[in-house]
Design a protein around this motif. Structure first.
Motif, PDB file in Angstrom:
ATOM      1  N   ASN A   7       6.103  62.505  89.694  1.00  8.36           N
ATOM      2  CA  ASN A   7       6.607  61.694  88.604  1.00  8.36           C
ATOM      3  C   ASN A   7       7.335  60.458  89.102  1.00  8.36           C
ATOM      4  OD1 ASN A   7       9.358  62.457  89.196  1.00  8.36           O
ATOM      5  ND2 ASN A   7       8.905  64.433  88.245  1.00  8.36           N
ATOM      6  N   GLY A   8       7.648  59.582  88.138  1.00 11.82           N
ATOM      7  CA  GLY A   8       8.289  58.332  88.479  1.00 11.82           C
ATOM      8  C   GLY A   8       9.650  58.512  89.117  1.00 11.82           C
ATOM      9  N   GLY A   9      10.357  59.615  88.770  1.00 12.65           N
ATOM     10  CA  GLY A   9      11.656  59.849  89.362  1.00 12.65           C
ATOM     11  C   GLY A   9      11.585  60.067  90.856  1.00 12.65           C
ATOM     12  N   VAL A  10      10.556  60.777  91.310  1.00 11.80           N
ATOM     13  CA  VAL A  10      10.376  61.012  92.745  1.00 11.80           C
ATOM     14  C   VAL A  10      10.105  59.689  93.456  1.00 11.80           C
ATOM     15  CG1 VAL A  10       8.935  62.139  94.464  1.00 11.80           C
ATOM     16  CG2 VAL A  10       9.595  63.371  92.385  1.00 11.80           C
ATOM     17  N   THR A  11       9.226  58.880  92.873  1.00 17.83           N
ATOM     18  CA  THR A  11       8.912  57.585  93.484  1.00 17.83           C
ATOM     19  C   THR A  11      10.150  56.689  93.505  1.00 17.83           C
ATOM     20  OG1 THR A  11       6.629  57.750  92.712  1.00 17.83           O
ATOM     21  CG2 THR A  11       7.413  55.565  93.362  1.00 17.83           C
ATOM     22  N   GLU A  12      10.913  56.698  92.425  1.00 18.22           N
ATOM     23  CA  GLU A  12      12.121  55.874  92.366  1.00 18.22           C
ATOM     24  C   GLU A  12      13.125  56.304  93.427  1.00 18.22           C
ATOM     25  OE1 GLU A  12      15.609  54.521  89.180  1.00 18.22           O
ATOM     26  OE2 GLU A  12      13.977  55.859  88.561  1.00 18.22           O
ATOM     27  N   ALA A  13      13.265  57.609  93.628  1.00 21.81           N
ATOM     28  CA  ALA A  13      14.183  58.101  94.652  1.00 21.81           C
ATOM     29  C   ALA A  13      13.732  57.658  96.038  1.00 21.81           C
ATOM     30  CB  ALA A  13      14.270  59.624  94.585  1.00 21.81           C
ATOM     31  N   PHE A  14      12.430  57.700  96.292  1.00 29.21           N
ATOM     32  CA  PHE A  14      11.900  57.245  97.575  1.00 29.21           C
ATOM     33  C   PHE A  14      12.208  55.762  97.765  1.00 29.21           C
ATOM     34  CE2 PHE A  14       8.767  55.251 100.245  1.00 29.21           C
ATOM     35  CZ  PHE A  14       8.594  56.133 101.291  1.00 29.21           C
ATOM     36  N   ASN A  16      14.557  53.905  96.439  1.00 23.98           N
ATOM     37  CA  ASN A  16      15.986  53.687  96.673  1.00 23.98           C
ATOM     38  C   ASN A  16      16.402  54.083  98.078  1.00 23.98           C
ATOM     39  OD1 ASN A  16      16.480  52.648  94.104  1.00 23.98           O
ATOM     40  ND2 ASN A  16      16.877  54.678  93.227  1.00 23.98           N
ATOM     41  N   ALA A  17      15.773  55.110  98.611  1.00 31.11           N
ATOM     42  CA  ALA A  17      16.121  55.583  99.954  1.00 31.11           C
ATOM     43  C   ALA A  17      15.613  54.657 101.050  1.00 31.11           C
ATOM     44  CB  ALA A  17      15.571  56.984 100.165  1.00 31.11           C
ATOM     45  N   HIS A  18      14.642  53.784 100.715  1.00 34.49           N
ATOM     46  CA  HIS A  18      14.005  52.976 101.764  1.00 34.49           C
ATOM     47  C   HIS A  18      14.121  51.478 101.539  1.00 34.49           C
ATOM     48  CE1 HIS A  18      12.371  56.359 103.981  1.00 34.49           C
ATOM     49  NE2 HIS A  18      12.147  56.928 102.811  1.00 34.49           N
ATOM     50  N   ARG A  19      15.087  51.062 100.758  1.00 33.37           N
ATOM     51  CA  ARG A  19      15.247  49.636 100.499  1.00 33.37           C
ATOM     52  C   ARG A  19      15.620  48.855 101.760  1.00 33.37           C
ATOM     53  NH1 ARG A  19      14.576  48.281  95.373  1.00 33.37           N
ATOM     54  NH2 ARG A  19      14.893  49.855  93.730  1.00 33.37           N
ATOM     55  N   ALA A  29       7.503  56.879 106.677  1.00 34.76           N
ATOM     56  CA  ALA A  29       7.950  57.612 105.491  1.00 34.76           C
ATOM     57  C   ALA A  29       6.861  57.675 104.430  1.00 34.76           C
ATOM     58  CB  ALA A  29       9.216  56.963 104.930  1.00 34.76           C
ATOM     59  N   LEU A  30       6.119  56.589 104.261  1.00 37.76           N
ATOM     60  CA  LEU A  30       5.053  56.561 103.261  1.00 37.76           C
ATOM     61  C   LEU A  30       3.981  57.595 103.551  1.00 37.76           C
ATOM     62  CD1 LEU A  30       4.653  52.704 102.759  1.00 37.76           C
ATOM     63  CD2 LEU A  30       5.329  54.335 100.981  1.00 37.76           C
ATOM     64  N   VAL A  31       3.513  57.654 104.800  1.00 38.37           N
ATOM     65  CA  VAL A  31       2.433  58.613 105.097  1.00 38.37           C
ATOM     66  C   VAL A  31       2.951  60.045 105.090  1.00 38.37           C
ATOM     67  CG1 VAL A  31       0.969  56.965 106.319  1.00 38.37           C
ATOM     68  CG2 VAL A  31       2.660  58.289 107.615  1.00 38.37           C
ATOM     69  N   GLN A  32       4.195  60.255 105.483  1.00 37.47           N
ATOM     70  CA  GLN A  32       4.750  61.604 105.426  1.00 37.47           C
ATOM     71  C   GLN A  32       4.852  62.088 103.976  1.00 37.47           C
ATOM     72  OE1 GLN A  32       8.401  60.973 107.536  1.00 37.47           O
ATOM     73  NE2 GLN A  32       7.419  61.043 109.539  1.00 37.47           N
TER      74      GLN A  32
END
Length: 273
Positions: A7-14, A16-19, A29-32
């Motif tokens: 869901n969008g929440g998971v993507t949003e958390a990712f 925010n963690a990688h800004r 991180a993307l491929v993992q």
């Protein structure tokens, strides 16, 4: 059974963690994350569709993993281009493009094998694209290879320089689709190479193959008509450890060849006949 949804929440958390992540950190991180998503979705059962043949397939996990990567890049690298195997496409405004293979080795993946990965490469938009960063993640083994700044690592540990070895002492990792077995023009160059090798392997995931070449676990890699997303993630890994990656025209097709310099020269010569 509850269907796992990315869901969008998971993507949003990712996001925010990688800004503040560097390109190399972001690539890893993307491929993992994409590989882990695909593996979890497979555990719940997948729908599979055929593309060009019974062995050329796409699953819901391919599409979900690519959507995640494309969405994260849209937020974190909005001016970079994106090209994905499953259709993601955004033009570049920076001269840089991310090439995405959300699940490389989809047939293996769809059959329950662990020989698959998620892979990507960041390239410049030159006539001969040059990867500046690449990452490959094999989720079933929790193994990540990264190429950045001329160095190749596996799970954060630098890979050693490849040693030269002749074809006769090397395993050739290759692929030749059955439809080409009866095509003399293509089959004969392929046979000239593999008949001189110590052994051959057809494993079905080009980026995993190339990562293993870079790690010194196989001798050479050879396949024709390779799309960028199966070639560009592994190429900088091999080159960073002193290997060579070349393209050779033979039999009316273009072959991609990778390995230590000695074996690449020998494979290229045999392809040309």
């Amino acid at each position: 059974m509850r269907r796992l949804r990315h869901n969008g929440g998971v993507t949003e958390a990712f996001i925010n963690a990688h800004r503040s992540s560097s390109d190399a950190e972001l690539a890893a991180a993307l491929v993992q994350h994409a590989g882990g998503l695909a593996l979890r979705m497979r555990a719940e059962g997948l729908g599979t569709e055929f593309k060009t043949s019974v062995s050329d397939v796409v699953t819901e996990a391919d599409r979900a993993a690519e959507r995640f990567v494309a969405s994260a890049l849209e937020a974190l690298r909005p001016n970079d281009g994106v090209i994905g195997e499953e259709g993601a496409n955004r033009p570049s405004r920076t001269g840089r493009t991310w090439v995405i293979d959300p699940v490389d080795g989809t047939y293996n993946f769809s059959q329950g094998s662990d020989y698959f990965c998620s892979a990507l490469a960041l390239i410049d938009d030159s006539p001969s694209p040059t990867p500046t960063i690449s990452a490959i993640h094999r989720p079933a083994l929790d193994t990540t290879w990264v190429a950045a700044d001329g160095e190749a690592t596996r799970n954060g540990v630098a890979l050693p320089t490849l040693a030269d070895a002749p074809l006769a002492e090397s395993a050739v990792v290759t692929y030749l689709h059955p439809t080409f077995m009866s095509d003399d023009a293509v089959r004969e160059p392929w046979l000239r190479v593999v008949s001189g090798a110590a052994t051959i392997r057809m494993l079905g995931a080009g980026s995993v193959d190339l990562a293993n070449i870079a790690a010194g676990q196989m001798g050479a890699w050879m396949q024709h008509s390779v799309p960028d997303w199966d070639w560009l993630p592994g190429k900088p890994l091999v080159e960073a450890v002193g290997g060579r990656c070349v393209k050779v025209d033979a039999g009316g097709v273009t072959w991609c060849v990778a390995g230590n310099p000695q074996v690449v020269d020998e494979v290229a010569a045999r392809l040309r006949g």
